[in-house]
Design a protein around this motif. Structure first.
Motif, PDB file in Angstrom:
ATOM      1  N   HIS A  39     -45.966   0.698  -3.293  1.00  9.73           N
ATOM      2  CA  HIS A  39     -45.484   0.630  -2.057  1.00  9.73           C
ATOM      3  C   HIS A  39     -45.115   2.007  -1.395  1.00  9.73           C
ATOM      4  N   GLU A  40     -45.163   2.108  -0.131  1.00 10.87           N
ATOM      5  CA  GLU A  40     -44.679   3.244   0.440  1.00 10.87           C
ATOM      6  C   GLU A  40     -43.318   3.865   0.458  1.00 10.87           C
ATOM      7  N   THR A  79     -54.359   2.006  -3.476  1.00  7.47           N
ATOM      8  CA  THR A  79     -53.023   1.213  -2.773  1.00  7.47           C
ATOM      9  C   THR A  79     -53.576   0.452  -1.684  1.00  7.47           C
ATOM     10  N   THR A 100     -50.199   0.086   3.088  1.00  2.75           N
ATOM     11  CA  THR A 100     -49.332   0.889   2.311  1.00  2.75           C
ATOM     12  C   THR A 100     -49.539   2.302   2.775  1.00  2.75           C
ATOM     13  N   ALA A 139     -41.168  -3.860   2.261  1.00  6.18           N
ATOM     14  CA  ALA A 139     -42.274  -2.911   2.525  1.00  6.18           C
ATOM     15  C   ALA A 139     -43.504  -3.477   3.174  1.00  6.18           C
ATOM     16  N   ASP A 143     -46.884  -3.753   2.395  1.00  6.63           N
ATOM     17  CA  ASP A 143     -47.689  -4.831   1.773  1.00  6.63           C
ATOM     18  C   ASP A 143     -47.552  -4.193   0.151  1.00  6.63           C
ATOM     19  N   PRO A 144     -46.437  -4.634  -0.336  1.00  3.01           N
ATOM     20  CA  PRO A 144     -46.056  -4.070  -1.776  1.00  3.01           C
ATOM     21  C   PRO A 144     -46.869  -5.003  -2.736  1.00  3.01           C
TER      22      PRO A 144
END
Length: 255
Positions: free
Chosen positions: A56-57, A78, A82, A120, A122-123
């Motif tokens: 994630h970001e 990813t 993200t 987050a 779209d973890p």
């Protein structure tokens, strides 16, 4: 299979996995210089990496990504959301990004990205499957049925044990941050990690307890809590404790 947790915690995360000749870095949340040195200590040239998988970001998972991508032009895998939410996105060469869905192949490995509950875009966690299986599940508020299914069958498991709830509640963090950590989109408590291990149908050979909070946990507390709950269910499990400052490695044939 070789698994090296180069760093794990709120200040930065990076995990190296090598399996069947494929070399992967999961997250690059520490400096590129530190990643380079940590990999060199494992006998690995970062230029030989087949890709970087990003969960994630948040900064503690991408802090070294800009410099690493400029040095080595590594492919970055990813979720599309993200990529779109990365603060450093514009500083990474666009052709390095490879948006992923649930399952894709790298070399002879199958990589499965599974959703995790965290605050987050779209973890995801990752399940890497080849001759053996390695699964990483950190930064999750609770263990959903999908996460439980994803960690089952892992030979090596990297699982979050972020905090002890009582230590967190009595600690110095402001209440909004405590509430975030304790929420269903926050971080996993030691006891929740233990019960996830209890529910596994097949015991992993090794479990790394990861993303331990320096403020709201202690390594011995995390280990003892998990071992106590497992022992209460008549189970034994080899536990490895990860560190924010030192790499913790496993290099073994699990079969």
């Amino acid at each position: 299979m070789q698994v090296s947790v180069l760093a794990s915690g709120s200040k930065g995360n990076a995990v190296y996995v090598e399996m069947d000749g494929v070399r992967l870095l999961i997250d690059a949340g520490i400096s590129a210089t530190r990643i380079k040195k940590a990999l060199a200590a494992e006998g690995v040239d970062p230029a030989s990496l087949d890709g970087v998988l990003v969960t994630h970001e948040h900064r503690d998972h991408v802090a070294g990504l800009v410099t690493l991508s400029k040095w080595y032009r590594l492919p970055i895998f990813t979720r599309r959301a993200t990529i779109e939410h990365m603060g450093c996105r514009s500083s990474v060469p666009a052709d390095c990004f490879h948006p992923i869905e649930e399952t894709f192949c790298l070399g002879g490995l199958r990589v499965e990205a599974f959703h995790i509950p965290h605050d987050a875009a779209d973890p995801v966690g990752y399940r890497i499957c080849g001759s053996e299986r390695c699964t990483l599940a950190t930064d999750l508020g609770f263990v959903t049925s999908d996460v439980q299914a994803a960690i089952d069958g892992a030979d090596v498991l990297v699982l979050e044990a972020n905090h002890d709830p009582e230590v967190l509640r009595n600690g110095s963090y402001p209440w909004p941050l405590k509430r975030r950590i304790l929420s269903n989109r926050g971080h996993l408590a030691n006891s929740d990690a233990a019960w996830a291990l209890v529910r596994m149908k097949k015991r992993p050979s090794k479990v790394f307890l990861a993303h331990l909070s320096e403020e709201n946990n202690r390594p011995e507390l995390a280990r003892d809590t998990v071992q106590r709950i497992l022992a209460g269910q008549g189970l034994e499990q080899e536990i490895l404790l990860t560190s924010q400052t030192q790499a913790v490695s496993l290099n073994a044939n699990i079969n």
